[in-house]
Every structure is written in structure tokens, then in C-alpha cells.
Design a protein around this motif. Structure first.
Motif, mmCIF file in Angstrom:
data_model
loop_
_atom_site.group_PDB
_atom_site.id
_atom_site.type_symbol
_atom_site.label_atom_id
_atom_site.label_comp_id
_atom_site.label_asym_id
_atom_site.label_seq_id
_atom_site.Cartn_x
_atom_site.Cartn_y
_atom_site.Cartn_z
ATOM 1 N N PRO A 66 0.723 -1.234 0.051
ATOM 2 C CA PRO A 66 -0.012 0.064 0.025
ATOM 3 C C PRO A 66 0.944 1.218 0.014
ATOM 4 C CG PRO A 66 -1.074 -1.411 1.535
ATOM 5 C CD PRO A 66 0.375 -2.240 1.220
ATOM 6 N N CYS B 33 -6.723 -1.274 1.990
ATOM 7 C CA CYS B 33 -5.885 -1.115 0.960
ATOM 8 C C CYS B 33 -5.380 -2.761 0.824
ATOM 9 C CB CYS B 33 -4.560 -0.426 0.992
ATOM 10 S SG CYS B 33 -4.953 1.727 0.967
ATOM 11 N N ASN B 146 -0.983 4.206 -9.451
ATOM 12 C CA ASN B 146 -2.055 4.121 -8.705
ATOM 13 C C ASN B 146 -3.058 5.166 -8.405
ATOM 14 O OD1 ASN B 146 0.204 5.676 -7.731
ATOM 15 N ND2 ASN B 146 0.353 4.985 -5.547
ATOM 16 N N VAL B 148 -6.614 6.672 -5.869
ATOM 17 C CA VAL B 148 -7.071 6.309 -4.583
ATOM 18 C C VAL B 148 -8.774 6.971 -4.496
ATOM 19 C CG1 VAL B 148 -7.115 7.018 -2.140
ATOM 20 C CG2 VAL B 148 -4.847 6.378 -3.148
ATOM 21 N N THR B 160 -11.066 -1.294 -3.820
ATOM 22 C CA THR B 160 -10.103 -1.159 -2.535
ATOM 23 C C THR B 160 -9.792 0.431 -2.907
ATOM 24 O OG1 THR B 160 -8.257 -1.963 -4.373
ATOM 25 C CG2 THR B 160 -8.923 -3.416 -2.480
ATOM 26 N N GLU B 162 -6.888 1.915 -2.538
ATOM 27 C CA GLU B 162 -5.831 2.120 -3.456
ATOM 28 C C GLU B 162 -6.052 1.155 -4.524
ATOM 29 O OE1 GLU B 162 -2.071 1.385 -2.513
ATOM 30 O OE2 GLU B 162 -1.156 2.714 -3.918
#
Lengths: 504, 504
Positions: A66, B33, B146, B148, B160, B162
Motif C-alpha cells: 500500500p 488497501c 496508483n 485512491v 479497494t 488504492e
């Protein structure tokens, strides 16, 4: 067509000019962060591909951990470090909402989250869950990720708040196996730097005060930039049982006894791209070694005569396919025809400033003579830098040419490193004299400041003196001379050889 | 050796069990995460490699944009959206410090930063700087990154906080060119889903109320999971001039007039891995289609007899190298010998639960007879699932076998899709009746709930009714029948065909 600043007149500005001229990256509206543009990212993709293959060959697998690390994970470290304070991005809210038309953070988190500056703590936690028996060892993983460190003086590729990197993390049953792993990964980096990036380095171990916190040994490889500074380019840490003890990474050995594992970690970052700029670029722009170039050859067709556009394009395509089917450095040659609707002189300069090793111009006259105009980036501005070659010769020799360019770039950088590695400085007075100057481009006629190899006594007092001189010990090279001498800082008797330098 | 939960008795728990049994990912100490473990990440690397090649073939280059987006970038959007509120991670501090031994956030930022939920806004800002002339167009870029989004009910791979994804962003001079790009990228996704993931999909366009905010058209591809639900797997947006106008992306055309560019964006995420689980896994664990498998063949040597360890290992290596030198699906076959110090039955089950298409056991008896024991994951538990084959036959047929497995997996999933795509529901009453049940595993003997293809009148009132029924319109398929009928929600006359379903 030289850049606004040259290495001689303003080295730091020249560095920025190269990156802009090569269109590799730019500062973003997000303070201190960068936008990596296709040419810069293409070089990063080459770094990723080549290193990733090596990581897998040496038995590692990729994972992903993460982005966020709970604040409490840092408490342990804070308990040990006096005056603990870390420049890190802290997430405190999980929502944006509009109050009187103005957006504000809402929904405070119970526990703040830290945007990972590195993942040792959270990976060690996973290792402690995954590892139960000697049969689970070794665990050898790597991740490619973004990390954040709140730099106050950001500089593209060298020091940005967000950067890209890989971090390898491994756990082993024995001290020896973990030590061998840390050294193996240093070797992977050294080979990569020298054979792929064409950057010669001095490998060694960091002195105690320069080690990664918690590491037993930090291995490093130190390249010299064109201004004589070192670049901290990457490290491989043997962590002993430090992290195993703090995160409780234990396994049952063959006799059923519980032992702590031994761990390592190792990483390199997008900083390597900055290192390539400062190793190879010149006053015209970037120069990329063939192994790393997203395109090794770019073909620019000359299309001024509308009647000949189609024929010239066909000829360019014929050259391309004859090149594309060949291998260099164990991979297919990366070649592109630039078909954009732009002036061919502008196109040529665009690719030259990006540092493409070989640019080929093909116009009606070349086509009629079955020739090509070959321009080698490394020889820009010299008579040999622009030569007509027959199609057959060009196609037959392109592999050798790329290999020769790669070798020349490495040899040039190596000569610079060893020409500027002073080993004749023998007293603290000479040291003071040498480092009283600022670092300048090594090609200029000002007094040069670069690396000094000499003795170090290792006392506490030397650290303060080095700080005053704005120098650091880059590494204790593996090849120790084992001779007696005097410390270049304290003047005391000393046997340890170290590399002294200023650094990025 | 079945999983704790089966698809029939507890479909949601079965999903989690598969992921754990295949050791693909786990929840992390960072709330919401995930840690993607080597087998899960290996599948993601396959997704990346195959899609990235397609993106490059279709003229795109990779870039990297910052993780953080200044809060003010969202103000514009908030000005337009009533009751604007977004679940996003907000960075408010740039430092941790210790107060009375306790760590707390320090150094508040002047302007809070948002951890990117998507990069349209910040990329549009860059486009507005990069694009000045028609000669700069098209700009066609992609990033792997990535992102979020503050999910309140996280679920591994599906939802999730992330996740990993790619986001393509392009700008074009004309409406037609941008439309063609958005449709081309949908085609890339559809081909990838069907030919690589072995997941059949229904391509189409989203209805107005399901479009990405700002999009003129959102193209989508809808697969059916084993419980009859759809999975939002990825989308391609034709954004018209919406973002060009808000971010001022303008260019001078050939006549010297300033025009707004037309933009697109398109993306898929690690959610695809969840889609593979729910398309292909069975009650024993994961099943990975050969094109996507990090290892297509795993060889497990049987090493019980210490006197024969070396000979069996040599034989296993001989099998491996005979396989590794062959190609399947245009790539070298990915094969591994599992040399770990573990019981061979355990090893077999580990790889079977991971869903490796072909597992080969080689023991002393196989070696002596020049045979191998071949176990096909897809036929697990059937007599044909475990067959002795001569070494020569196995080596000669492995490519065909992998191709056959890939085809079978796609055909099985396709049969499930079309067997459960109801086209015979003709009235709102039948619709109500059909969707009054919960989604269950389609292989069970409970009433099935899956996709309905039927008419939709498009009125506002239907949206509320669909919400009550917990269904959505997945897409307006490209292949419209153009017949008259009645809306399955409102009962009004309608001609538009849509796909109704529940979804993840």
C-alpha cells in the motif's frame, strides 16, 4: 543551436536546459512534483525492463504494497530517535466537501496515514505474517512504486517530492545468505550502471555515519558527474536482524527452534535519469547511450519536393525495416521514421537534443544514389558527425556502430572519472586547498574539484570538519590498499582508504 | 480439497477464499488497501505487458503525472456540481513530529493536496501547455499508476481504496478523429478481454445517466460474472470539447484560427483480476487462462527417494527446457520447475489452487518410462484431468494443449453469458418477477438472475424504479435491433435495446 546555458558558464542551469530541450520532464502544478514526459518516461521504461529482467533472473518476484502507512508504524522509530521529525506527506481527511461554495477537507481520519517514503516498515509487517518455517525462506520480492519525501528544494529527477523507484526486500535464514544477497544486488546495480547506463562507478560500503538507519552494511556505487560531484545513485542494505527483531520476523529452523530472519533491501530511483544527464549530456542537449535509448535510430525523411514524398517515404520505410529486423545488445533495434508534418531541420534538432544515438536523413538525392546521410549524436559538430553512407554499408554496420557508441560513451566517462580521481593528496593542508574551490564543469579551465581517494581515521571530529568543507565520504571502496598513511581530515595515522567528494 | 465456501453455498465468501487459496492478495494493515502478492501481481504484469504493447502499437506513449492534485483543481468541478462531495484522501501536512513522545502531523500545507482519484484535471492542464498548433496534435499518452478513492466497503481487487490502473488521455484536432480513438480503445479492451482474459463481453455505450461526468459518450464492455452480475470492467470516453474548454486546450488550425481540441480518456484497473476470478475460478480455487498465466506449465518433481533426487531433477529440467524453447500465443512458453523443499502433493495443490493451466508431475517411474504425468487444471477431479503421456507426445502437443485450454475457457464463459442472457422477457411484470430474486451462482438450482436484454423508454421515472429493483442499465449494445416494443420498466413504447443487470 547550443543550449541557453553551457556546462562551463552555468552548470545547474545547463542541467535544467538539457531536460527541457530533450523534452524529458517538467515541473508540475503540483508543487515539487514532476511530469515525466514520453522521452523521459521511455528511458525509465528501459531502466525498468532491464533491471526487472535481472531481478527475476536472480530469483525475485514483484509485489505491490500500500501507498499509505498508518502513523503508528512510525511511532516505534520515533521512540528510538531523539528529536524525531520527518518531512512526509500526511493524509488526515478522507473527503472534500463544499462549505459556502468553498471546498474544504472533511471526515477526519481516526489515525493519520503517511504517504510511503519507503516501505521497510509495512513490508516487514507482512514478512512477519508470511514467514513461519525455514521452508518459507528465502522470501525475495521487489516492487516498482512511487514514493514521497517532502523535499524543500526540489530539482527534476534529482530531488522531487514524488519520485519513482524500485525497492527490493528479502528475508533469509542465515547471516551469510542475506549478506550474499545484498552484495549480489549491488553487483546487479554496478553491472547495470556500467554496461547499460554507460556510467562507471566506484563500488564500496558506506561509513557508519552514512548508513541507512538500522542497516548493518550499506553497499553503494558512486559515479562522478561532469562537475566532479558524486551522485547517490542507489544502495543495497544488509539489514542483519534489525527489522526482523522490530517486526518479529521469526521462523522455525530444521531443529524446530525459533530464530529471527536476516533481511536486505535495495533500490534505485528516477534519479538515475538525472545521473545520465549529468554523465553524458553536452552543450547541445541530451546524449542517451544506445542500450538505454527508447529509439536508437530515428529516420528523418526530407519531404520538400511534393512529387517525391511518396518515394522518399517508401525509401525511409525500407531503411527502417532493414534496421528493425536486426539485433543489438540482445534486443531488436529500436528504430522509428518521423513522419510528422514538420520541417525536417526542426525534426533533426529535436531528436539530436533528445540524444538519439543515430539520426538518418533520407532525401530524394540519397534515395537516387541508394545512400543515407548518417548523423551520430556523439560526433555532433565534427566532420565525421555527418557522413553519406551507402544503404548497404549502413544496414550492414548499424549493430557495430551502436556497440561502438555505447563503448565510447563508457570509456569517455571512465576516463573522466579516473583523470579526476585524485590519489596524490597526502595531507590535510592539501585537502583544504583542494576543496576550497567550488565544483565546476570538469571541462572548463577553472580549478577542478572532484573525487579524492585517501586515508580516513574515522574519528568523530572528522565529521564536523568534513561538514565545514561541504564534503562527505562517498564510500569505503572494496579494493583497500591496506597501506599506512595519515588521515586527510584529522592528520592522524590511518589505514582505511575512502573516497571523499561533494555530492548531489 | 475444496475451498471452505463453494460458489453455491456462499458466493461472496467463496470469492475471498479463492484469492486467499491462490495467494494472490490480502488485506493490509493500511485500512481498505491491499497487498498484491506475487501470483496476483504476476497476473497484473501480464495485463500490463499485453495491453501496453497494444497501446504502443496504436500510437500511444507512456508518461507519468503527479500523485498529488492541488485542491483548487477540484473547485471548478464543485462550482458545477450541486452538493459536491467526494470521498478522497486529503494531504494536509508535510511533516511528522514528536510531541510529548507522541507523533503528530506538523507543518500544515498552504493548500491541501488530493491524492489523485483520476488524472483528467491535471493532465488537461498539461495538454493546454503542450498544445499550440495543429502540428502538435494528436497527443496520445497513457500512464500506469496508483489511484485512491475512499471506498467505505472495500473488497480485494473489486473495490479497494488504492488500486492500480492505466489511464489513457488523448487530444485531437477533430471530432471524428477523437470519436474514432475512443472507439478504437474500446476495441482494444474488448479484444483483450475476449482473447486474453477469456472473458466474453457485450460492448456498447452507457446511457446518459451512467456516463462519466463531462463525457459526450462513454463506451463500455460488460462481462457476466458466475453469479449473473455484471462487472464494470473498464470504459473509454469520448469527452468532446468538455475538458478542452474547462482547461483551455486550444490549437491553431491550418488557417491560423484557434479551436478547442477534442479529447478522450480510457482505463482499466486491477479490478480485471477480480473479474478473472469471478469468471473462471471454481470450488477448488483459481483457474488462470493460459495467455494470462505467469506460469503456464509448472513441473513438480517427486523426490521421495533420496537415491533418485538428482536423476529426477535432471529429467524435470529436460522437460522444462523442451517446453521453454517453444512458443504459444506468440510468446515463449512460461514454465517453471518447483524445486522447493516441500512435499510434492502440497506443491501440486498449491499450483492447482493458483490455477496454473498445466501441472506436470515427474517421478522415478515416469522418468524410467520416459513419461510425464499431466494434470490439466480445467479438468481437475475428472479422469481426463490426470493422464500419463509420453515425453515426446507431451512436448509435441503442449502448444496445442494451451491453445485448446484457452479456447475452452472462453467458450465456457461465452456459453454461460448467452445461456443466461434473457431476451424473452417482454413486460414490466415479468421483469419484476425475474429480478425479485437475489443473484446466486448460476450453476446452482436456485432461481437464476443474470442479464436481460430488452427495451427501455429512457424516461426519468424509470431510473427510480430501477433503483428500487437494484438493477442498472449496463449498456446500450452496438447491435440494436431497431424493432418496436415496450419498455421493461415503464411499459411505454420503446425502440432502444439495453442490457439490464445487477452489477459489482
Amino acid at each position: 543551436m547550443a543550449l541557453q546555458n553551457t556546462r562551463a558558464n552555468n552548470y545547474p542551469e545547463w542541467y535544467q536546459n538539457v531536460i527541457t530541450a530533450a523534452d524529458m520532464a517538467e515541473l508540475s502544478p503540483s508543487p515539487g512534483c514532476m511530469v515525466v514526459k514520453p522521452w523521459g518516461y521511455g528511458i525509465w521504461e528501459r531502466i525498468q525492463r532491464l533491471l526487472d529482467d535481472k531481478f527475476k533472473e536472480t530469483g525475485h518476484e514483484n509485489c505491490y504494497f500500500p501507498l499509505f502507512i498508518p502513523l503508528s508504524f512510525f511511532q516505534k522509530e520515533a521512540d528510538h530517535v531523539e528529536g524525531f521529525a520527518k518531512e512526509m506527506a500526511v493524509v488526515t481527511h478522507s473527503r472534500l466537501t463544499s462549505v459556502d461554495g468553498k471546498l474544504v477537507p472533511a471526515s477526519p481520519l481516526e489515525e493519520p496515514l503517511i504517504v510511503r517514503p519507503t516501505s521497510e516498515a509495512i513490508i516487514a509487517e507482512s514478512f512477519s505474517k508470511w514467514i513461519k518455517s525455514y521452508r518459507d525462506l528465502p522470501v525475495m520480492i521487489n516492487q516498482w512504486a512511487n514514493v514521497v519525501r517532502w523535499e524543500m528544494r526540489p530539482r527534476i529527477f534529482l530531488r522531487t517530492r514524488e519520485f519513482l523507484w524500485q525497492e527490493g526486500h528479502t528475508a533469509h535464514a542465515t547471516y551469510d545468505e542475506a549478506q550474499a544477497e545484498a552484495k549480489q544486488m549491488l553487483k546487479v546495480y554496478v553491472d547495470f550502471a556500467q554496461n547499460c547506463l554507460a556510467i562507471p562507478v566506484i563500488p564500496g560500503v558506506k561509513p557508519e555515519h552514512e548508513k541507512f538507519p538500522g542497516a548493518v552494511d550499506t553497499y553503494t556505487f558512486e559515479p562522478m558527474m561532469q562537475d566532479g560531484r558524486a551522485l547517490q545513485a542507489g544502495t543495497s542494505h544488509f539489514l542483519g536482524q534489525t527489522f526482523a527483531k522490530s517486526a518479529n520476523i521469526k521462523f522455525q529452523n530444521k531443529n524446530g527452534e525459533w530464530e529471527y530472519a536476516y533481511t536486505t533491501s535495495w533500490g534505485v530511483t528516477t534519479r538515475l535519469i538525472g545521473g545520465m544527464v549529468m554523465s553524458h549530456a553536452d552543450d547541445e542537449g541530451m546524449v542517451v547511450p544506445p542500450v538505454m535509448a527508447p529509439y536508437q535510430v530515428v529516420i528523418v525523411p526530407m519531404l520538400k519536393d511534393p512529387a517525391k514524398v511518396e518515394a522518399v517515404m517508401d525509401y525511409a520505410e525500407k531503411v527502417r525495416s532493414a534496421i528493425a529486423s536486426q539485433m543489438a545488445f540482445g534486443e531488436k533495434i529500436r528504430v522509428k521514421v518521423d513522419t510528422r508534418d514538420k520541417n525536417s531541420t526542426d525534426k533533426y534538432w529535436e531528436w539530436a537534443r533528445k540524444g538519439v544515438p543515430v539520426i538518418v536523413e533520407v532525401g530524394p538525392r540519397d534515395m537516387d544514389g541508394n545512400n543515407v546521410m548518417v548523423r551520430e549524436r556523439l560526433k555532433l559538430g565534427t566532420p565525421e558527425g555527418k557522413q553519406v553512407q551507402s544503404y548497404d554499408d549502413f544496414v550492414a554496420t548499424i549493430c557495430d556502430r551502436l556497440v561502438a557508441i555505447q563503448n565510447t560513451m563508457f570509456e569517455t566517462a571512465k576516463k573522466r572519472l579516473y583523470d579526476n580521481l585524485r590519489t596524490d593528496i597526502k595531507t590535510p593542508q592539501e585537502m583544504q586547498e583542494y576543496f576550497k574551490n567550488q565544483n565546476v564543469w570538469l571541462g572548463s579551465d577553472k580549478p577542478k574539484v572532484a573525487f579524492v581517494r585517501g586515508k580516513w581515521s574515522g574519528d568523530e571530529e572528522t565529521l564536523e570538519k568534513m561538514k565545514e568543507m561541504k564534503i562527505t565520504i562517498r564510500c569505503i571502496p572494496f579494493d583497500q590498499s591496506e597501506t599506512e598513511g595519515i588521515c586527510l581530515i584529522s592528520g592522524k595515522p590511518a589505514t582505511m582508504d575512502v573516497i571523499y567528494a561533494r555530492s548531489y
